[in-house]
Design a protein around this motif. Structure first.
Motif, PDB file in Angstrom:
ATOM      1  N   ARG A   1       0.830  -1.209   0.000  1.00  0.00           N
ATOM      2  CA  ARG A   1       0.000   0.000   0.000  1.00  0.00           C
ATOM      3  C   ARG A   1       0.863   1.258   0.000  1.00  0.00           C
ATOM      4  O   ARG A   1       0.542   2.258  -0.666  1.00  0.00           O
ATOM      5  CB  ARG A   1      -0.902   0.010   1.236  1.00  0.00           C
ATOM      6  CG  ARG A   1      -1.913  -1.112   1.289  1.00  0.00           C
ATOM      7  CD  ARG A   1      -2.886  -1.055   0.122  1.00  0.00           C
ATOM      8  NE  ARG A   1      -3.933  -2.061   0.264  1.00  0.00           N
ATOM      9  CZ  ARG A   1      -4.857  -2.314  -0.640  1.00  0.00           C
ATOM     10  NH1 ARG A   1      -4.845  -1.640  -1.770  1.00  0.00           N
ATOM     11  NH2 ARG A   1      -5.770  -3.249  -0.434  1.00  0.00           N
ATOM     12  N   GLY A   2       1.980   1.210   0.743  1.00  0.00           N
ATOM     13  CA  GLY A   2       2.857   2.366   0.777  1.00  0.00           C
ATOM     14  C   GLY A   2       3.454   2.674  -0.578  1.00  0.00           C
ATOM     15  O   GLY A   2       3.589   3.837  -0.978  1.00  0.00           O
ATOM     16  N   ALA A   3       3.841   1.605  -1.307  1.00  0.00           N
ATOM     17  CA  ALA A   3       4.416   1.813  -2.638  1.00  0.00           C
ATOM     18  C   ALA A   3       3.390   2.422  -3.591  1.00  0.00           C
ATOM     19  O   ALA A   3       3.722   3.227  -4.463  1.00  0.00           O
ATOM     20  CB  ALA A   3       4.937   0.486  -3.187  1.00  0.00           C
ATOM     21  N   VAL A   4       2.094   2.074  -3.404  1.00  0.00           N
ATOM     22  CA  VAL A   4       1.047   2.611  -4.279  1.00  0.00           C
ATOM     23  C   VAL A   4       0.749   4.067  -3.942  1.00  0.00           C
ATOM     24  O   VAL A   4       0.613   4.916  -4.832  1.00  0.00           O
ATOM     25  CB  VAL A   4      -0.228   1.749  -4.155  1.00  0.00           C
ATOM     26  CG1 VAL A   4      -1.382   2.405  -4.913  1.00  0.00           C
ATOM     27  CG2 VAL A   4       0.028   0.350  -4.700  1.00  0.00           C
ATOM     28  N   LEU A   5       0.704   4.388  -2.637  1.00  0.00           N
ATOM     29  CA  LEU A   5       0.344   5.746  -2.227  1.00  0.00           C
ATOM     30  C   LEU A   5       1.465   6.750  -2.450  1.00  0.00           C
ATOM     31  O   LEU A   5       1.222   7.914  -2.758  1.00  0.00           O
ATOM     32  CB  LEU A   5      -0.058   5.741  -0.746  1.00  0.00           C
ATOM     33  CG  LEU A   5      -1.326   4.947  -0.399  1.00  0.00           C
ATOM     34  CD1 LEU A   5      -1.546   4.927   1.102  1.00  0.00           C
ATOM     35  CD2 LEU A   5      -2.538   5.546  -1.106  1.00  0.00           C
ATOM     36  N   GLY A   6       2.724   6.308  -2.293  1.00  0.00           N
ATOM     37  CA  GLY A   6       3.849   7.199  -2.491  1.00  0.00           C
ATOM     38  C   GLY A   6       4.037   8.167  -1.332  1.00  0.00           C
ATOM     39  O   GLY A   6       3.321   8.127  -0.325  1.00  0.00           O
ATOM     40  N   GLY A   7       4.997   9.074  -1.454  1.00  0.00           N
ATOM     41  CA  GLY A   7       5.257  10.068  -0.424  1.00  0.00           C
ATOM     42  C   GLY A   7       5.752   9.440   0.868  1.00  0.00           C
ATOM     43  O   GLY A   7       6.568   8.512   0.874  1.00  0.00           O
ATOM     44  N   GLU A   8       5.244   9.973   1.995  1.00  0.00           N
ATOM     45  CA  GLU A   8       5.652   9.433   3.280  1.00  0.00           C
ATOM     46  C   GLU A   8       5.174   7.999   3.462  1.00  0.00           C
ATOM     47  O   GLU A   8       5.822   7.204   4.149  1.00  0.00           O
ATOM     48  CB  GLU A   8       5.088  10.317   4.400  1.00  0.00           C
ATOM     49  CG  GLU A   8       5.677  11.719   4.440  1.00  0.00           C
ATOM     50  CD  GLU A   8       5.136  12.518   5.607  1.00  0.00           C
ATOM     51  OE1 GLU A   8       4.275  11.978   6.341  1.00  0.00           O
ATOM     52  OE2 GLU A   8       5.582  13.675   5.793  1.00  0.00           O
ATOM     53  N   ALA A   9       4.069   7.682   2.849  1.00  0.00           N
ATOM     54  CA  ALA A   9       3.579   6.306   2.930  1.00  0.00           C
ATOM     55  C   ALA A   9       4.555   5.342   2.259  1.00  0.00           C
ATOM     56  O   ALA A   9       4.717   4.200   2.696  1.00  0.00           O
ATOM     57  CB  ALA A   9       2.205   6.196   2.271  1.00  0.00           C
ATOM     58  N   ALA A  10       5.224   5.794   1.201  1.00  0.00           N
ATOM     59  CA  ALA A  10       6.212   4.936   0.544  1.00  0.00           C
ATOM     60  C   ALA A  10       7.371   4.642   1.473  1.00  0.00           C
ATOM     61  O   ALA A  10       7.896   3.518   1.517  1.00  0.00           O
ATOM     62  CB  ALA A  10       6.701   5.605  -0.737  1.00  0.00           C
ATOM     63  N   GLU A  11       7.815   5.670   2.246  1.00  0.00           N
ATOM     64  CA  GLU A  11       8.897   5.454   3.203  1.00  0.00           C
ATOM     65  C   GLU A  11       8.458   4.483   4.287  1.00  0.00           C
ATOM     66  O   GLU A  11       9.213   3.606   4.705  1.00  0.00           O
ATOM     67  CB  GLU A  11       9.311   6.793   3.831  1.00  0.00           C
ATOM     68  CG  GLU A  11      10.390   6.688   4.898  1.00  0.00           C
ATOM     69  CD  GLU A  11      11.707   6.153   4.363  1.00  0.00           C
ATOM     70  OE1 GLU A  11      12.558   5.759   5.178  1.00  0.00           O
ATOM     71  OE2 GLU A  11      11.908   6.147   3.124  1.00  0.00           O
ATOM     72  N   LEU A  12       7.225   4.639   4.757  1.00  0.00           N
ATOM     73  CA  LEU A  12       6.686   3.706   5.735  1.00  0.00           C
ATOM     74  C   LEU A  12       6.628   2.294   5.166  1.00  0.00           C
ATOM     75  O   LEU A  12       6.957   1.318   5.851  1.00  0.00           O
ATOM     76  CB  LEU A  12       5.296   4.162   6.173  1.00  0.00           C
ATOM     77  CG  LEU A  12       4.581   3.270   7.202  1.00  0.00           C
ATOM     78  CD1 LEU A  12       5.372   3.220   8.499  1.00  0.00           C
ATOM     79  CD2 LEU A  12       3.164   3.795   7.456  1.00  0.00           C
ATOM     80  N   GLY A  13       6.228   2.195   3.902  1.00  0.00           N
ATOM     81  CA  GLY A  13       6.195   0.881   3.259  1.00  0.00           C
ATOM     82  C   GLY A  13       7.571   0.272   3.143  1.00  0.00           C
ATOM     83  O   GLY A  13       7.746  -0.935   3.314  1.00  0.00           O
ATOM     84  N   ARG A  14       8.569   1.139   2.827  1.00  0.00           N
ATOM     85  CA  ARG A  14       9.943   0.622   2.721  1.00  0.00           C
ATOM     86  C   ARG A  14      10.425   0.073   4.059  1.00  0.00           C
ATOM     87  O   ARG A  14      11.028  -1.006   4.132  1.00  0.00           O
ATOM     88  CB  ARG A  14      10.869   1.733   2.246  1.00  0.00           C
ATOM     89  CG  ARG A  14      12.314   1.276   2.003  1.00  0.00           C
ATOM     90  CD  ARG A  14      13.215   2.457   1.674  1.00  0.00           C
ATOM     91  NE  ARG A  14      13.345   3.349   2.829  1.00  0.00           N
ATOM     92  CZ  ARG A  14      14.167   3.106   3.857  1.00  0.00           C
ATOM     93  NH1 ARG A  14      14.894   2.009   3.886  1.00  0.00           N
ATOM     94  NH2 ARG A  14      14.235   3.973   4.864  1.00  0.00           N
ATOM     95  N   LEU A  15      10.152   0.815   5.140  1.00  0.00           N
ATOM     96  CA  LEU A  15      10.547   0.343   6.473  1.00  0.00           C
ATOM     97  C   LEU A  15       9.820  -0.958   6.835  1.00  0.00           C
ATOM     98  O   LEU A  15      10.409  -1.867   7.424  1.00  0.00           O
ATOM     99  CB  LEU A  15      10.247   1.420   7.514  1.00  0.00           C
ATOM    100  CG  LEU A  15      11.068   2.707   7.407  1.00  0.00           C
ATOM    101  CD1 LEU A  15      10.590   3.730   8.429  1.00  0.00           C
ATOM    102  CD2 LEU A  15      12.556   2.414   7.589  1.00  0.00           C
TER     103      LEU A  15
END
Length: 413
Positions: A212-226
Motif C-alpha cells: 500500500r505504501g508503494a502505491v500511495l507514495g510520499g511518506e507512505a512509501a517510506e513507511l512501506g519501505r521500512l
C-alpha cells in the motif's frame, strides 16, 4: 497467551531400584530360612540369631533408601556393605568349620549381592568393582583357603556387578540423548507454530503495508519501505528459529527431564476444549464470501478440537496466498468431503498458478506460508497437504486428515 510448562520425566533406573528392594527382602527371608532349617547344626546359634535380628530390622527399615539413587546415599551404602561383610566374617564364629569347608552358606548368604548391586546402580561399574573387593576378601577369609567354588562365586559376583553397573551408565547416557532429541523436537514444533502464527498475522500486515505504501507514495512509501525491511528481518529470524538449551535433570536419580510449553488458551483467550469434537464446517464458514464459495456436507464434520482448528487455519493460510498472489479479484472454492476414513478439504482458485520452483525459492527466502502455515500444520495433526499448480490454470491445495486420528501433536500441546 497463558502458557503451562509440561514436564516429562524418563528413568529406566527406577524399575531396577524397585527390583533391588524386592531382592533385598526376598534374600533376607531366604537367609533366615536357611538358618532355621539348620538351626540344630550351629554350635553358637545365638550369634546368628543376633545377626539376623539386625539384618531384618536394617533391611526393612532401609527400604526407602533403595527407592532411587537420590535416597541411596554414600553413608547408607557404606553401612550396608559393612553389615554384609560383618555377616560373612561372623559365619566361622556361629557355624562349624566342617559346614564351612563343605561350602555351607554364609550368614547373609546371597543378601550380600544386594549391597554390591546398590553400589552398581548408584555409581556405575567403578563403584561396583570397589564394593565387590571387600566382599571377595571377606569370603576368602571366611573360607580359610581359596577353594575353587569360593573363587568361582567371588568372580561371579564381581563380573555381574560390574556388568550391571556398566549397563546403568549406558542407560543414563541414552536417557540424556533421548531427552535432548525430544526437547529439540518440541522446540522445533514450537518454532514452527510461532512461525505459522507470525506468518498469519505480523508478516501479512507488514507485506500489506509495504504494498500500500508503494502505491500511495510520499511518506507512505517510506513507511512501506521500512515495513518491507522489517518483514525481511522477521522472516530471517523465523526461518532460522531459536532452539532453547536442553534442560536435563541435574540429579541422575530423577532421570532425564524434558520441558515443553503448552498453550492453555486459544486466540480468543478461551480454554481449549479437550473433551468434545468440533464441527469443521462452523470453523470454515467464516472464510465464505462473495469470492470464496464453500461446499460442505449436510451433516456435521466432527473432528477433535485441536485438529479442526489447525485444519481451518491451514485453509485460511491457503486463502491468504490466493489473495496475495492471485489478486483481490481471484475466486476460490472450498470443498469439504467427509469420507469414512478421512476428512478431505480442497481449496482451489482461478489464479495464474505457481511457477515451477517458486515454492522452493520462497522457502529459501524465509517465506513459510506453504511450508509451515499449510504443510506444517497438517503434518502436526497427522495429516497431509498436497499442492498442485499449473501456470495459467490456478492452484489446488488438498488437505487430508485421518477421520479418527490418534492423539496428535495439536491435541497434546
Amino acid at each position: 497467551m497463558p502458557r503451562r510448562e509440561r514436564v516429562m520425566r524418563m528413568s529406566v533406573e527406577l524399575p531396577l531400584w524397585r527390583a533391588l528392594a524386592g531382592y533385598r527382602v526376598l534374600t533376607m527371608l531366604y537367609a533366615v530360612g536357611l538358618f532355621a532349617t539348620a538351626y540344630d547344626r550351629f554350635p553358637r546359634p545365638w550369634i546368628a540369631v543376633a545377626y539376623y535380628c539386625v539384618l531384618c530390622v536394617w533391611t526393612l527399615a532401609t527400604l526407602p533408601r533403595v527407592a532411587n539413587a537420590a535416597s541411596c546415599t554414600k553413608r547408607f551404602l557404606a553401612v550396608d556393605l559393612a553389615l554384609a561383610v560383618t555377616g560373612i566374617l561372623l559365619t566361622p564364629l556361629a557355624d562349624t568349620q566342617a559346614r564351612i569347608a563343605d561350602d555351607g552358606p554364609t550368614l547373609p548368604s546371597i543378601w550380600t549381592a544386594g549391597s554390591v548391586l546398590a553400589f552398581a546402580l548408584k555409581g556405575g561399574w567403578r563403584w561396583a568393582a570397589l564394593a565387590s573387593t571387600p566382599v571377595a576378601v571377606a569370603n576368602l577369609i571366611e573360607r580359610g583357603s581359596p577353594a575353587r567354588d569360593t573363587v568361582h562365586n567371588v568372580i561371579l559376583v564381581w563380573v555381574a556387578s560390574i556388568a550391571i553397573g556398566y549397563v546403568v551408565e549406558v542407560a543414563r547416557a541414552s536417557e540424556r540423548t533421548l531427552a535432548r532429541a525430544l526437547e529439540i523436537e518440541a522446540a522445533t514444533r514450537e518454532r514452527e507454530r510461532l512461525a505459522r502464527d507470525i506468518h498469519d498475522g505480523v508478516l501479512q500486515v507488514l507485506a500489506m503495508v509495504q504494498r500500500r505504501g508503494a502505491v500511495l507514495g510520499g511518506e507512505a512509501a517510506e513507511l512501506g519501505r521500512l515495513a518491507g525491511e522489517q518483514e525481511v528481518a522477521l522472516r530471517t529470524l523465523v526461518s532460522g528459529g531459536l532452539v532453547p538449551v536442553s534442560r536435563v535433570s541435574q540429579d541422575v536419580a530423577d532421570g532425564a527431564v524434558v520441558r515443553m510449553v503448552d498453550d492453555e488458551a486459544d486466540e480468543d483467550g478461551a480454554e481449549r476444549d479437550r473433551s468434545g469434537p468440533v464441527d469443521l464446517r462452523s470453523l470454515l464458514a467464516r472464510w465464505a464470501g462473495s469470492r470464496v464459495s464453500l461446499a460442505e456436507p449436510g451433516a456435521p464434520v466432527l473432528l477433535p478440537s485441536g485438529v479442526a482448528r489447525e485444519m481451518a487455519a491451514a485453509v485460511g493460510a491457503a486463502l491468504d496466498n490466493v489473495r496475495r498472489h492471485a489478486g483481490e479479484d481471484a475466486r476460490a472454492w472450498i470443498l469439504v468431503e467427509d469420507e469414512p476414513e478421512c476428512v478431505l478439504v480442497t481449496v482451489r482458485d482461478d489464479g495464474p498458478g505457481i511457477p515451477e520452483g517458486r515454492l522452493a525459492q520462497a522457502e529459501g527466502e524465509g517465506r513459510l506460508g506453504v511450508a509451515q502455515s499449510i504443510k506444517g500444520r497438517l503434518r502436526d495433526i497427522g495429516g497431509t497437504a498436497e499442492l498442485v499448480s499449473v501456470p495459467g490454470q490456478g492452484t489446488e491445495v488438498e488437505l487430508k486428515v485421518p477421520r479418527n486420528p490418534k492423539k496428535t501433536k495439536a491435541e497434546s500441546r
